[in-house]
Design a protein around this motif. Structure first.
Motif, mmCIF file in Angstrom:
data_model
loop_
_atom_site.group_PDB
_atom_site.id
_atom_site.type_symbol
_atom_site.label_atom_id
_atom_site.label_comp_id
_atom_site.label_asym_id
_atom_site.label_seq_id
_atom_site.Cartn_x
_atom_site.Cartn_y
_atom_site.Cartn_z
ATOM 1 N N ASN A 237 -3.405 -9.874 -4.094
ATOM 2 C CA ASN A 237 -3.256 -8.804 -3.102
ATOM 3 C C ASN A 237 -4.262 -7.677 -3.325
ATOM 4 N N ILE A 238 -4.512 -7.355 -4.577
ATOM 5 C CA ILE A 238 -5.501 -6.307 -4.865
ATOM 6 C C ILE A 238 -6.886 -6.749 -4.422
ATOM 7 N N THR A 239 -7.215 -8.008 -4.634
ATOM 8 C CA THR A 239 -8.509 -8.534 -4.177
ATOM 9 C C THR A 239 -8.623 -8.468 -2.662
ATOM 10 N N ILE A 240 -7.541 -8.790 -1.970
ATOM 11 C CA ILE A 240 -7.539 -8.795 -0.506
ATOM 12 C C ILE A 240 -7.684 -7.381 0.059
ATOM 13 N N PHE A 241 -6.969 -6.429 -0.526
ATOM 14 C CA PHE A 241 -6.869 -5.102 0.088
ATOM 15 C C PHE A 241 -7.839 -4.048 -0.456
ATOM 16 N N LYS A 242 -8.414 -4.266 -1.618
ATOM 17 C CA LYS A 242 -9.157 -3.177 -2.263
ATOM 18 C C LYS A 242 -10.358 -2.700 -1.455
ATOM 19 N N GLU A 243 -10.972 -3.564 -0.631
ATOM 20 C CA GLU A 243 -12.117 -3.154 0.188
ATOM 21 C C GLU A 243 -11.697 -2.695 1.579
ATOM 22 N N LEU A 244 -10.425 -2.883 1.930
ATOM 23 C CA LEU A 244 -9.940 -2.540 3.273
ATOM 24 C C LEU A 244 -9.189 -1.216 3.311
ATOM 25 N N ILE A 245 -8.455 -0.936 2.240
ATOM 26 C CA ILE A 245 -7.537 0.198 2.247
ATOM 27 C C ILE A 245 -8.186 1.432 1.630
ATOM 28 N N SER A 246 -8.079 2.538 2.362
ATOM 29 C CA SER A 246 -8.640 3.814 1.918
ATOM 30 C C SER A 246 -7.815 4.935 2.530
ATOM 31 N N GLU A 247 -8.221 6.162 2.280
ATOM 32 C CA GLU A 247 -7.521 7.300 2.872
ATOM 33 C C GLU A 247 -7.599 7.249 4.396
ATOM 34 N N GLU A 248 -8.713 6.736 4.927
ATOM 35 C CA GLU A 248 -8.898 6.648 6.376
ATOM 36 C C GLU A 248 -8.172 5.449 6.974
ATOM 37 N N THR A 249 -7.976 4.401 6.183
ATOM 38 C CA THR A 249 -7.294 3.189 6.657
ATOM 39 C C THR A 249 -6.190 2.808 5.668
ATOM 40 N N PRO A 250 -5.056 3.496 5.729
ATOM 41 C CA PRO A 250 -3.985 3.257 4.755
ATOM 42 C C PRO A 250 -3.223 1.954 5.011
ATOM 43 N N LEU A 251 -2.495 1.525 3.990
ATOM 44 C CA LEU A 251 -1.617 0.363 4.090
ATOM 45 C C LEU A 251 -0.193 0.872 4.235
ATOM 46 N N VAL A 252 0.478 0.439 5.300
ATOM 47 C CA VAL A 252 1.810 0.946 5.625
ATOM 48 C C VAL A 252 2.818 -0.196 5.548
ATOM 49 N N GLY A 253 3.944 0.049 4.876
ATOM 50 C CA GLY A 253 4.964 -0.984 4.711
ATOM 51 C C GLY A 253 6.292 -0.582 5.296
ATOM 52 N N ILE A 254 7.107 -1.570 5.593
ATOM 53 C CA ILE A 254 8.387 -1.364 6.270
ATOM 54 C C ILE A 254 9.561 -1.443 5.301
ATOM 55 N N GLU A 255 9.531 -2.425 4.405
ATOM 56 C CA GLU A 255 10.586 -2.583 3.401
ATOM 57 C C GLU A 255 10.184 -1.819 2.135
ATOM 58 N N PRO A 256 10.952 -0.777 1.758
ATOM 59 C CA PRO A 256 10.563 0.061 0.611
ATOM 60 C C PRO A 256 10.320 -0.707 -0.678
ATOM 61 N N SER A 257 11.194 -1.656 -0.995
ATOM 62 C CA SER A 257 11.055 -2.363 -2.268
ATOM 63 C C SER A 257 9.790 -3.195 -2.338
ATOM 64 N N ALA A 258 9.228 -3.550 -1.180
ATOM 65 C CA ALA A 258 8.001 -4.354 -1.153
ATOM 66 C C ALA A 258 6.757 -3.480 -1.244
#
Length: 336
Positions: free
Chosen positions: A157-178
């Motif tokens: 997951n870190i490999t997938i998201f590390k180049e996509l997610i930033s302050e300008e493009t955050p990652l938002v989740g629905i289930e808190p525990s996840a």
């Protein structure tokens, strides 16, 4: 995770438990039920091809006994279609700000409608919603002490998201525990600690994201209903330990005539798979009866119960027969 916030010494018992289970099971073997719960996402992927048949079978007494689930407990039902299938067909064209949705394994297979509500709310407020193929959160593996598998998921997951997610493009989740796994266990499990820390700083529950946007004046509050509604919030233990129920309170106060209260409740008693296990069912319900169930029963029938956690909503229904809604569903209804 309740221990991390409620223990006077802030001892993270959940992490200690996972590590103990891993060490013990590596020596003594993993039980059938532990494997079943840890790999639930894989089995749900298979079962979602025939959801009606799967839902019927898993709620039979025989299936519950085979799985080691309490016969008194209702087993969550798979949605007719995984959220991932819907997301691939859905096109988001707004350009106010781009956000990535983390399609966790619980929302994907069980709470598909809540996932759709989240996308609808974000788009109606002007955000472009993107998604990419990614791993499950690893929450079930961590809970059951399958730390080698959880570590592999973390690194992927870190490999997938590390180049996509930033302050300008955050990652938002629905289930808190996840989604909050990115802020907690991933920091310990990841090989790439630097990327894990950077990623953790730009991962938010959907309530946190919308609360921040509202505080910055980025949300048009005139889009929301003027209807009067009373809402009672039950906070998820992961929220209390790693985030805050105030974000839920904040966004549910955006509709100006909503009367919102955070109930003073402890753990609901479900605690992931704990409440489903036959030997823990009674204790699970006793925990619910400690504060949560009585307070919900004392709520007016006109008041809506709000709970961000999928386990919490299931426990509330089993214990009180009241249907609890995710905060994002309440907001979606206010925008309709």
């Amino acid at each position: 995770k309740a221990c991390a916030s409620e223990c006077p010494s802030n001892v993270d018992i959940a992490s200690m438990k996972s590590e103990f289970l891993y060490q013990y099971q590596e020596t003594n073997g993993y039980s059938f039920r532990s494997k079943l719960f840890a790999n639930n996402s894989k089995y749900n992927k298979l079962g979602s091809k025939f959801p009606v048949l799967t839902n019927f079978f898993t709620n039979t007494t025989l299936a519950k006994k085979v799985m080691g689930v309490a016969t008194e407990r209702s087993v969550p039902k798979l949605a007719k279609q995984p959220l991932s299938t819907w997301l691939k067909k859905h096109q988001s064209t707004n350009s106010k700000k781009t956000v990535y949705i983390f399609n966790d394994e619980f929302t994907n297979y069980y709470d598909t409608e809540i996932g759709k509500d989240a996308v609808v709310v974000l788009e109606k407020l002007g955000y472009e919603v993107k998604t990419v193929d990614h791993e499950e959160s690893g929450r079930s593996y961590i809970s059951k002490g399958f730390l080698k598998e959880a570590k592999e998921i973390t690194n992927n997951n870190i490999t997938i998201f590390k180049e996509l997610i930033s302050e300008e493009t955050p990652l938002v989740g629905i289930e808190p525990s996840a989604i909050l796994t990115f802020r907690d266990e991933y920091l310990r499990l990841a090989d790439d600690k630097i990327s894990a820390k950077k990623l953790s700083q730009n991962c938010f529950t959907i309530e946190e994201f919308l609360a921040n946007e509202h505080a910055n004046g980025s949300i048009d509050t005139t889009k929301f209903s003027n209807e009067t509604k009373e809402l009672k919030i039950h906070g998820h233990c992961h929220q209390k330990a790693l985030s805050s129920t105030h974000a839920s309170f904040s966004i549910l106060n955006i509709p100006k005539n909503y009367k919102v209260t955070i109930m003073n409740t402890g753990c609901c008693g479900m605690a992931g798979s704990f409440g489903y296990e036959k030997e823990h069912y009674k204790v699970s319900m006793q925990v619910g009866e400690d504060t949560l169930f009585p307070k919900i029963r004392n709520c007016s029938t006109s008041a809506e119960i709000v709970a961000a956690g999928t386990s919490c909503r299931h426990q509330i229904y089993d214990g009180t027969k009241r249907i609890a809604k995710h905060p994002i569903t309440i907001l979606k209804e206010a925008l309709s």
